[in-house]
Design a protein around this motif. Structure first.
Motif, PDB file in Angstrom:
ATOM      1  N   MET A   4       1.394  -1.170  -0.259  1.00 55.54           N
ATOM      2  CA  MET A   4      -0.222   0.149  -0.352  1.00 55.54           C
ATOM      3  C   MET A   4       1.099   1.261  -0.057  1.00 55.54           C
ATOM      4  N   ARG A   5      -0.172   2.066  -0.950  1.00 55.08           N
ATOM      5  CA  ARG A   5       1.160   3.248  -0.523  1.00 55.08           C
ATOM      6  C   ARG A   5       1.320   4.095   0.696  1.00 55.08           C
ATOM      7  N   LYS A   6       2.511   4.669   0.962  1.00 52.41           N
ATOM      8  CA  LYS A   6       2.044   5.216   2.172  1.00 52.41           C
ATOM      9  C   LYS A   6       1.680   6.866   1.327  1.00 52.41           C
ATOM     10  N   SER A   7       0.518   7.817   2.251  1.00 51.97           N
ATOM     11  CA  SER A   7       0.329   9.216   1.761  1.00 51.97           C
ATOM     12  C   SER A   7       1.447  10.292   2.220  1.00 51.97           C
ATOM     13  N   ARG A   8       1.927  11.315   0.954  1.00 53.95           N
ATOM     14  CA  ARG A   8       2.316  12.669   1.626  1.00 53.95           C
ATOM     15  C   ARG A   8       1.929  13.679   3.133  1.00 53.95           C
ATOM     16  N   PHE A   9       0.464  13.352   3.422  1.00 56.52           N
ATOM     17  CA  PHE A   9      -0.069  13.769   4.303  1.00 56.52           C
ATOM     18  C   PHE A   9       0.116  13.557   4.850  1.00 56.52           C
ATOM     19  N   THR A  10       0.303  13.636   6.498  1.00 52.24           N
ATOM     20  CA  THR A  10       0.298  13.420   7.806  1.00 52.24           C
ATOM     21  C   THR A  10      -1.432  12.706   8.247  1.00 52.24           C
ATOM     22  N   GLU A  11      -2.125  12.007   8.923  1.00 55.77           N
ATOM     23  CA  GLU A  11      -3.640  11.946   9.846  1.00 55.77           C
ATOM     24  C   GLU A  11      -4.182  14.069  10.240  1.00 55.77           C
ATOM     25  N   GLU A  12      -3.061  14.139  10.788  1.00 57.83           N
ATOM     26  CA  GLU A  12      -2.690  16.139  11.495  1.00 57.83           C
ATOM     27  C   GLU A  12      -3.080  16.399  10.144  1.00 57.83           C
ATOM     28  N   GLN A  13      -2.371  15.676   9.428  1.00 59.47           N
ATOM     29  CA  GLN A  13      -3.066  17.469   8.020  1.00 59.47           C
ATOM     30  C   GLN A  13      -3.466  16.965   7.328  1.00 59.47           C
ATOM     31  N   ILE A  14      -4.317  16.602   7.374  1.00 61.01           N
ATOM     32  CA  ILE A  14      -5.533  15.731   6.473  1.00 61.01           C
ATOM     33  C   ILE A  14      -6.568  16.080   6.893  1.00 61.01           C
ATOM     34  N   ILE A  15      -6.963  16.296   8.327  1.00 63.90           N
ATOM     35  CA  ILE A  15      -7.419  16.462   9.210  1.00 63.90           C
ATOM     36  C   ILE A  15      -7.821  18.157   8.966  1.00 63.90           C
ATOM     37  N   GLY A  16      -6.780  18.650   9.162  1.00 63.26           N
ATOM     38  CA  GLY A  16      -6.692  19.990   8.995  1.00 63.26           C
ATOM     39  C   GLY A  16      -6.683  20.566   7.990  1.00 63.26           C
ATOM     40  N   PHE A  17      -6.900  20.563   6.576  1.00 62.97           N
ATOM     41  CA  PHE A  17      -7.180  20.584   5.250  1.00 62.97           C
ATOM     42  C   PHE A  17      -9.349  20.028   5.871  1.00 62.97           C
ATOM     43  N   ILE A  18      -9.425  19.328   6.150  1.00 62.85           N
ATOM     44  CA  ILE A  18     -10.934  19.090   6.467  1.00 62.85           C
ATOM     45  C   ILE A  18     -11.377  20.420   7.145  1.00 62.85           C
ATOM     46  N   LYS A  19     -10.919  20.341   8.340  1.00 59.99           N
ATOM     47  CA  LYS A  19     -11.318  21.409   8.928  1.00 59.99           C
ATOM     48  C   LYS A  19     -10.936  23.347   8.298  1.00 59.99           C
ATOM     49  N   GLN A  20     -10.179  23.056   6.892  1.00 63.22           N
ATOM     50  CA  GLN A  20     -10.216  24.479   6.815  1.00 63.22           C
ATOM     51  C   GLN A  20     -11.167  24.237   5.301  1.00 63.22           C
ATOM     52  N   ALA A  21     -11.732  23.206   4.903  1.00 60.89           N
ATOM     53  CA  ALA A  21     -12.781  23.517   4.421  1.00 60.89           C
ATOM     54  C   ALA A  21     -14.157  23.505   4.823  1.00 60.89           C
ATOM     55  N   GLU A  22     -13.557  22.624   5.863  1.00 61.60           N
ATOM     56  CA  GLU A  22     -15.427  23.044   6.816  1.00 61.60           C
ATOM     57  C   GLU A  22     -15.683  25.051   7.401  1.00 61.60           C
ATOM     58  N   ALA A  23     -14.469  25.570   7.571  1.00 65.22           N
ATOM     59  CA  ALA A  23     -14.511  26.612   7.922  1.00 65.22           C
ATOM     60  C   ALA A  23     -14.786  27.381   6.512  1.00 65.22           C
ATOM     61  N   GLY A  24     -14.969  26.702   5.388  1.00 63.32           N
ATOM     62  CA  GLY A  24     -15.610  27.928   4.752  1.00 63.32           C
ATOM     63  C   GLY A  24     -14.383  28.090   3.092  1.00 63.32           C
ATOM     64  N   LEU A  25     -13.263  27.845   3.581  1.00 60.83           N
ATOM     65  CA  LEU A  25     -12.667  27.975   2.480  1.00 60.83           C
ATOM     66  C   LEU A  25     -12.757  26.895   0.948  1.00 60.83           C
ATOM     67  N   PRO A  26     -12.780  27.204  -0.458  1.00 61.28           N
ATOM     68  CA  PRO A  26     -13.180  26.576  -1.021  1.00 61.28           C
ATOM     69  C   PRO A  26     -12.735  24.346  -1.111  1.00 61.28           C
ATOM     70  N   ILE A  27     -13.137  24.105  -1.797  1.00 59.02           N
ATOM     71  CA  ILE A  27     -12.522  23.075  -1.945  1.00 59.02           C
ATOM     72  C   ILE A  27     -11.269  23.183  -3.135  1.00 59.02           C
ATOM     73  N   LYS A  28     -11.898  23.930  -3.951  1.00 57.35           N
ATOM     74  CA  LYS A  28     -10.549  23.788  -5.003  1.00 57.35           C
ATOM     75  C   LYS A  28      -9.455  24.461  -4.939  1.00 57.35           C
ATOM     76  N   ASP A  29      -9.683  25.727  -3.940  1.00 58.19           N
ATOM     77  CA  ASP A  29      -8.749  26.519  -4.215  1.00 58.19           C
ATOM     78  C   ASP A  29      -7.734  25.688  -2.536  1.00 58.19           C
ATOM     79  N   LEU A  30      -8.614  24.890  -1.906  1.00 55.65           N
ATOM     80  CA  LEU A  30      -7.517  24.241  -0.492  1.00 55.65           C
ATOM     81  C   LEU A  30      -6.918  23.048  -1.966  1.00 55.65           C
ATOM     82  N   CYS A  31      -7.679  21.961  -2.564  1.00 59.10           N
ATOM     83  CA  CYS A  31      -6.784  21.207  -3.096  1.00 59.10           C
ATOM     84  C   CYS A  31      -5.533  21.450  -3.693  1.00 59.10           C
ATOM     85  N   ARG A  32      -5.701  22.887  -4.467  1.00 58.23           N
ATOM     86  CA  ARG A  32      -4.849  23.484  -4.843  1.00 58.23           C
ATOM     87  C   ARG A  32      -3.431  23.692  -4.501  1.00 58.23           C
ATOM     88  N   LYS A  33      -3.682  24.545  -2.984  1.00 59.23           N
ATOM     89  CA  LYS A  33      -2.572  25.050  -2.314  1.00 59.23           C
ATOM     90  C   LYS A  33      -2.455  24.265  -1.975  1.00 59.23           C
TER      91      LYS A  33
END
Length: 88
Positions: free
Chosen positions: A1-30
């Motif tokens: 199985m391939r290991k992710s470049r991101f840790t669980e903490e970073q992934i949860i941070g991205f999800i929290k940013q999306a929940e806070a209102g940051l557009p998903i397209k911008d979040l993914c690009r960034k």
């Protein structure tokens, strides 16, 4: 199985940013990942906090270890039955 470049903490941070209102397209690009990856992460980690993700990782590791032990035990039983000529 391939290991992710991101840790669980970073992934949860991205999800929290999306929940806070940051557009998903911008979040993914960034963040440098695809929309599909984000939605897969959200399905797995949505609603979790960092301690929950750590606990999930520990449980998955323990589950894998137990599955391996069970497979080895089944293999030993099969080998013993074959060696002694026990028919099933």
């Amino acid at each position: 199985m391939r290991k992710s470049r991101f840790t669980e903490e970073q992934i949860i941070g991205f999800i929290k940013q999306a929940e806070a209102g940051l557009p998903i397209k911008d979040l993914c690009r960034k963040g440098g990942f695809s929309d599909a990856t984000f939605y897969k992460w959200r399905a797995k980690y949505g609603g979790m906090d960092v301690p929950d993700a750590r606990r999930l990782r520990e449980l998955e590791a323990e589950n894998n270890k137990l599955k391996k032990l069970l497979a080895e035990a089944q293999l030993d039983i099969h080998a013993l039955n074959t060696a002694f000529g026990v028919k099933r």
